[in-house]
Structure formats: C-alpha cells, structure tokens
Design a protein around this motif. Structure first.
Motif, short mmCIF file in Angstrom:
data_model
loop_
_atom_site.label_atom_id
_atom_site.label_comp_id
_atom_site.label_asym_id
_atom_site.label_seq_id
_atom_site.Cartn_x
_atom_site.Cartn_y
_atom_site.Cartn_z
N ALA A 83 53.73 38.78 29.92
CA ALA A 83 53.27 37.49 29.39
C ALA A 83 52.63 37.67 28.01
N ILE A 84 51.83 38.71 27.85
CA ILE A 84 51.20 38.97 26.55
C ILE A 84 52.26 39.30 25.51
N ARG A 85 53.27 40.09 25.91
CA ARG A 85 54.36 40.42 24.99
C ARG A 85 55.06 39.16 24.49
N LEU A 86 55.17 38.17 25.37
CA LEU A 86 55.83 36.91 25.02
C LEU A 86 54.90 35.91 24.34
N GLY A 87 53.63 36.29 24.14
CA GLY A 87 52.68 35.42 23.46
C GLY A 87 52.17 34.27 24.31
N LYS A 88 52.16 34.45 25.63
CA LYS A 88 51.69 33.40 26.54
C LYS A 88 50.17 33.48 26.68
N PRO A 89 49.50 32.34 26.82
CA PRO A 89 48.07 32.37 27.15
C PRO A 89 47.91 32.95 28.56
N VAL A 90 47.03 33.94 28.69
CA VAL A 90 46.81 34.61 29.98
C VAL A 90 45.33 34.68 30.28
N VAL A 91 44.97 34.32 31.50
CA VAL A 91 43.62 34.52 32.00
C VAL A 91 43.75 35.33 33.28
N ALA A 92 43.05 36.46 33.35
CA ALA A 92 43.07 37.31 34.54
C ALA A 92 41.77 37.12 35.31
N LEU A 93 41.89 36.64 36.54
CA LEU A 93 40.74 36.46 37.43
C LEU A 93 40.62 37.74 38.26
N VAL A 94 39.62 38.56 37.94
CA VAL A 94 39.50 39.88 38.53
C VAL A 94 38.17 39.99 39.28
N GLU A 95 38.27 40.23 40.58
CA GLU A 95 37.06 40.36 41.38
C GLU A 95 36.31 41.63 41.00
N GLN A 96 34.99 41.55 41.04
CA GLN A 96 34.16 42.71 40.72
C GLN A 96 34.58 43.88 41.58
N GLY A 97 34.74 45.04 40.94
CA GLY A 97 35.16 46.25 41.64
C GLY A 97 36.65 46.51 41.59
N VAL A 98 37.43 45.60 41.00
CA VAL A 98 38.88 45.75 40.91
C VAL A 98 39.26 46.05 39.46
N THR A 99 40.23 46.93 39.28
CA THR A 99 40.72 47.27 37.95
C THR A 99 42.17 46.83 37.83
#
Length: 165
Positions: free
Chosen positions: A80-96
């Motif tokens: 998605a980033i390569r294609l220039g899309k807006p991205v929001v990653a919802l990442v729980e604490q403790g997850v990589t």
C-alpha cells in the motif's frame, strides 16, 4: 470509498474484520479483506490481495496480541505504501509489525480504548500532509471512523469474547 483492511490469521481479528466490513457497508464504505484461508501459504501478498490493495483508496492494518503471523500485515502495508495509499496501522502494545513507518502506527491498549485517540489524530494529520495518490479526498474521515470502530470492537471482544476464540 474503498478501504483495504489488513489483519492477521488470528480468529478474533478475522471476526472483527468481518463485523467492521458489515458496519461500513451501511455507510457506503466498501471494506476489502485479504484472503486468510491458508496460513501456510508461501506467497505473502498473493495477486488477488495486491489487486484489492491497488483498488482501494486507503488501508487500515490491524495487529493484535492474538495475531498468529504479522508478516502478511507487514507485506500488505509495504504494498500500500509503495502504491502511495494512505495507511494507518492499529498495533496493540507489545506487537511488532515490520516495515511500517512509525508515523503511520497507532499504538493501542485494548484495556484503555480511549487512549489511542491522540495517536490516531496525529497519524491522520501526518498523512494529510503527505503527497498521496488516493482518488478520494474524504479518505481521512473514513479512516478515522473505521479505525475508531475497529478499536472499539477489539476492546469489546476482550470483554465479551465470542465463539471465535
């Protein structure tokens, strides 16, 4: 508006994704989901998933502590980033989640679902200031709405687990 929702193979994430897709449809937002039928698949971002990402106006990635694999989420975010899309990653604490720019990550704590609001607003503000190739001007409102609902569903799922666990 079309949003791709990346998630892991965790059963509770798949259930949340399906519920979010149904709720979004009522508001004329189409949520595309990746194929998560085979957790042992060698190709991390198969062609049909890459096509869905390309068709979308934006992406939400979700990674919880219950995630079985995060390489799929990382691969889909990278596409998605390569294609220039807006991205929001919802990442729980403790997850990589590897490969996600820090300014696109919203850390959350399912025990404190309101704590993510400032991080989500900052991530969306940073995205608005970046040159993106989104076809729709209203993607930030849809992302904010969907991200908030998704985090609420994660918190609710922790309180009232369903049959998927």
């Amino acid at each position: 508006m079309i949003v791709f929702l990346s998630h892991s193979f965790a059963p509770d994430e798949a259930a949340i994704a399906a519920r979010l897709r149904a709720v979004a449809a009522a508001y004329d937002i189409q949520v595309l989901l990746p194929d998560r039928l085979n957790p042992y698949r060698r190709d991390v971002a198969p062609k049909d998933t890459r096509t869905k990402i390309a068709e979308s106006d934006a992406m939400i990635a979700m990674a919880t502590v219950n995630a079985l694999h995060s390489r799929e989420v990382s691969s889909e975010v990278a596409e998605a980033i390569r294609l220039g899309k807006p991205v929001v990653a919802l990442v729980e604490q403790g997850v990589t989640v590897n490969g996600v720019p820090p300014d696109r990550i919203v850390q959350f704590d399912r025990a404190n679902p309101m704590a993510h609001e400032k991080g989500l607003m900052l991530a969306l503000q940073r995205l608005r200031n970046q040159p993106l190739h989104s076809r729709q001007a209203d993607w930030s409102t849809a992302l904010m709405w969907l991200a908030g609902i998704a985090l609420g569903m994660v918190a609710l799922n922790a309180l009232v687990p369903g049959d998927e666990k």
